[in-house]
Scaffold this active site. Structure first.
Site, mmCIF file in Angstrom:
data_model
loop_
_atom_site.group_PDB
_atom_site.id
_atom_site.type_symbol
_atom_site.label_atom_id
_atom_site.label_comp_id
_atom_site.label_asym_id
_atom_site.label_seq_id
_atom_site.Cartn_x
_atom_site.Cartn_y
_atom_site.Cartn_z
ATOM 1 N N TYR A 1 0.810 -1.232 0.000
ATOM 2 C CA TYR A 1 0.000 0.000 0.000
ATOM 3 C C TYR A 1 0.840 1.277 0.000
ATOM 4 C CZ TYR A 1 -0.266 -0.177 5.282
ATOM 5 O OH TYR A 1 -0.039 -0.213 6.618
ATOM 6 N N GLU A 2 0.161 2.359 -0.216
ATOM 7 C CA GLU A 2 0.825 3.678 -0.329
ATOM 8 C C GLU A 2 1.808 3.686 -1.502
ATOM 9 O OE1 GLU A 2 -0.816 5.494 1.912
ATOM 10 O OE2 GLU A 2 0.017 7.097 0.672
ATOM 11 N N GLY A 3 1.397 3.042 -2.607
ATOM 12 C CA GLY A 3 2.289 2.879 -3.764
ATOM 13 C C GLY A 3 3.112 1.631 -3.556
#
Lengths: 560, 560
Positions: free
Chosen positions: B424-426
């Site tokens: 997550y978060e890229g």
């Protein structure tokens, strides 16, 4: 989840790594004709795809359940296991004299690979039985063999291995279970064993427990251990006082009930000695060596399954664009790198494990060099095979992105299931210790020298460099003191494993044709040699480091 | 599970990596005196150890639950969150002008590290709020700031980030949520968002959703995206038509409800624009950049917690012998190697993330070089920090042996919890793409040149070699074509991250004293430089390989 048995790849590896034609030319393995192999690979593929794979998710979500009357498997497992028994799949690797089909161990590996990719936890049931069969084959009396082997071979009964006790994990010599002579040649068994895979279930009429225990006045440590056969149900149909205390709540592999078993709560648990008194460790190693290969094989199983799933997802999932067009994520370079790595590592693990399996067969034919090759390849196959299984399963989660973390997708199950394999059947650290301890010095170092000699055939420059590094590090470790050897053991094991995989894959590429399969094989092998082999060279510094830096930090200071 | 905040280590890293004295000498961060830092580290340690850590297991086993009336946290969470709010911990990094304590971002990192080691899933609630606070700080009007910031800062309200939609994962430009002007300056929000961490819960009176959506006739792709603030509850206390459709069944991080949110089912969801129309991506990057550091920090959190747990187990678990005496497994070389690696990697990740955090603070002071350093360090901190978290959590399971696979032990929870962080978060692949795409060419390559210039200070020979390799590979990649850059991006990111960690740890060792802490630090750093740094050199071949070998296998052939 859908799974397709990789029949072409398995056949290719049996032909070029196991060199099965050489085995089929012997009397013992004459049954292993190309037609038979083809039928086996196709047949087990159908069973696995059609009946075992569809149950994998329920194996995880429902799982095996403890009840007061014993462990109950999820719906459908009994029928799927029956199909396995009735198809004769259990008898594949059992010698004809014991009612089996007399096919090579390597062919049995292919069968178990397919079953385990379809349903890894479930496939532990037949895998455990293999260990029991081999212990009886090698150490049972003719009478014991006649009594127990036929139904173990078909799978009508299953087998277990009972080593671990709460206070004795990797340190088998510390076990306390007792076996007291009853005066009639049998023994009264008493003790608690933990981590017993398929220690109880409702798939078969009986379970044949092979139990390590101590006879009265036995010497301390591993020297005083004997092996006993303890059935769940006696020949007269009565219970043999083996109780399932509980099953473990594990991170994964929920289709495999991991039991705590209590033997002889009511002093009515009867066992018979297998092999000589105090011969337990030797008999256990018979079970364990091939069991270690079968756990390495679980690395192949989960890697293959995770790769198939990730490839499927990456071909379907549209995200971002290439050349102005919406693109499936398999087209993005970094995703493709992950998938290529998954394929290359899976093929590497398969080559390594099947290679070792082929040495089992050659050793069974009396080939002493093959015995040496097997001995040294076993810790590599177990540890590196399972390391690969874990790496590939993790990459599979990553390819799925956020969906990989959602249980319904299935990628997470592979990741959780795989995580036990570097632990059980001797942790990978124990494998590394075995490599630098017993195996490097085996046959006065000739076993290691033979492997290095084999590897010297490597043509790829980085692989040649890696082989030379393994030779140099290995020879140093042969004379290093124990702590230095152990401190370097794991990085050295990885280097030697990668070198062996590289050598085997290089052979695969050299012998592959120019058809679609051959072209794909060459592309995957090139990636392995060019990108994965050089990584292993990065481990050389760790493999050459002594133990002292690890002890530069006091045990107490680790907690600070 | 017991956890002890690593206060001495955190203080040391704040002093020597963040160089907090330099920050405290400025007007903006004048509050960051040594006394205050000490009080913060000790205080948050007490809260985390005493109130957050004891809830970690229930967070996993009970987890956040969906109900028709909203998401309910397990027992005890509400009180523990209240203690966090009342302790003023949410306001640590908020500027004084917005009601905060005006401490550096790096100090806030230390606070979040401690909370997250104690209870990783729970700590996502404050972490998400940090993103919302920063978006408002930088892009909100004074009125919006006055309305929303004070209670977000204290934590009385929490924040969320709403980017992902079912069809738009990493490809934010594909999102479809709409924002239609209502004629009064506000917008009617409609759409479905997935993977919304703490999208609903019962810890706070209100939740401030920051939502990316498209206004009517907005351009396609990322250019047409705007950011909206959408409260769960309107100022008049009525519901704002935000519905929790479901929460995900995840592999781990069960204390963090991952929601599917539906906005405007009844056309009554009102939002206000944050920043200019079509300024959504810019505002999102404000949130995301620091959020990426905070996810890299989660790698530190889980690594620290897993290491503490494994060390504790290894010191207590007696198994086998050394010099004829029963020994704790920490005394066995390969176990000690694993523990040393865990400690070294944890310290490396902490150095990297805190270093980047220190650049946030310097950038906030207007230091342009620090802004460049931050930009290039951000993908390293996020990707390598989380890779380390996963590696260390896996080693933690391994140290526990069979017990590591049993859920009750707790090691498995770290392993499962950690696995989301590289996603997550890229995803970490996106971080690698950011590194070789935007960051290598940032400021005409000056950002990369500055980092390499910094790293050239390294004294250790292998580290010097690694830095030179990073320089050479990085300069090649600056001019390589896009596919070649992306194919090499991940191995390059790892090389550059290890080089940066090595450089920072070398500084730590150089500046450490001769007390027990300093001696331990030097031993750990020596291990990192001697054994982990050389591994990264093994990635050079992959970092120099073009994309073509990945495409030598057709997409269809991957499935064969």
């Amino acid at each position: 989840m859908p799974y397709t048995a990789p029949v072409a790849e398995q056949r290719f590896v049996l032909e070029h790594i196991v060199r099965i034609a050489e085995l089929a030319a012997t009397e013992r393995y004459h049954a292993a004709s190309p037609d038979v192999i083809e039928a086996v690979l196709e047949g087990i593929g159908q069973l696995a795809e059609g009946e075992w794979a569809p149950l994998a998710r329920a194996g995880d979500t429902v799982g095996a359940k403890w009840t007061p009357d014993g462990v109950v498997m999820p719906d459908g497992y009994k029928a799927a296991y029956k199909a396995y028994v009735e198809g004769g799949w259990g008898t594949i690797g059992v010698p004809e004299e014991f009612g089996g089909q007399g096919l090579p161990f390597a062919v049995q590996c292919a069968v178990l690979e397919t079953l385990g990719s379809a349903n890894m936890g479930f496939a532990l049931a037949p895998i455990l039985s293999v260990g029991a069969i081999e212990a009886l084959q090698h150490h049972g009396t003719p009478e014991q063999q006649a009594t127990w082997l036929p139904k173990l071979a078909t799978g009508e009964w299953t087998g277990t291995m009972n080593l671990t006790e709460p206070q004795a994990g990797s340190d088998v010599g510390a076990l306390r279970a007792t076996a007291t002579p009853r005066g009639d040649g049998t023994f009264s068994i008493k003790g608690t064993k933990i981590f017993i895979s398929f220690g109880d279930h409702d798939l078969a009429d009986n379970i044949v427990h092979l139990v390590l225990a101590r006879t009265p006045d036995a010497p301390k440590g591993t020297k005083g251990i004997s092996l006993f056969l303890v059935p769940k149900v006696r020949s007269d149909g009565t219970s043999n006082d083996v109780r399932v205390v509980s099953i473990e709540h594990k991170m994964g592999l929920h289709a495999s009930p991991t039991c705590v078993l209590s033997f002889g709560d009511h002093d009515e648990c009867v066992g018979e000695l297998i092999g000589p008194e105090f011969g337990g460790m030797r008999a256990m190693f018979t079970m364990m060596n091939n069991a270690r290969l079968n756990v390495g094989l679980q690395g192949v199983q989960v890697a293959e399954a995770a790769t198939q799933k990730a490839v499927e997802y990456a071909r379907e999932r549209i995200q971002g664009a290439r050349e102005g067009q919406p693109a499936a994520i398999i087209e993005h370079p970094d995703v493709r790198r992950m998938l290529m790595r998954m394929k290359a590592q899976t093929q590497a693990a398969r080559a390594l494990v099947y290679y070792a399996a082929g040495q089992v067969d050659r050793a069974n034919l009396g080939d002493a060099a093959a015995r040496d090759r097997l001995e040294i390849a076993t810790p590599l196959a177990k540890a590196h095979g399972t390391d690969i299984g874990n790496e590939v399963a993790s990459l599979g989660v990553q390819v799925h992105g956020g969906m990989g973390y959602i249980e319904e997708t299935g990628a997470a199950q592979f990741f959780r299931d795989a995580r036990i394999t570097p632990i059980y059947e001797g942790t990978n650290g124990i494998q590394a210790a075995d490599l630098v301890g017993r195996k490097l010095s085996l046959s006065n170092g000739a076993a290691f020298a033979t492997l290095i000699e084999d590897l010297r055939g490597a043509a790829h420059p980085a692989l040649g460099e890696l082989v030379a590094a393994c030779d140099s590090v290995g020879r140093r470790l042969q004379t290093a003191d124990a702590d230095d050897r152990l401190a370097a053991s794991y990085p050295f094991l990885t280097m030697l494993s990668v070198a062996t995989c590289g050598w085997l894959l290089e052979r695969e590429a050299a012998e592959a044709g120019d058809d679609a399969f051959g072209k794909a094989k060459k592309a995957v092998v090139a990636f392995y040699l060019d990108q994965i082999v050089p990584e292993a060279l990065g481990l050389r510094a760790a493999a050459e480091a002594p133990a002292a830096p690890l002890y530069a930090l006091e045990a107490e200071a680790f907690a600070a």
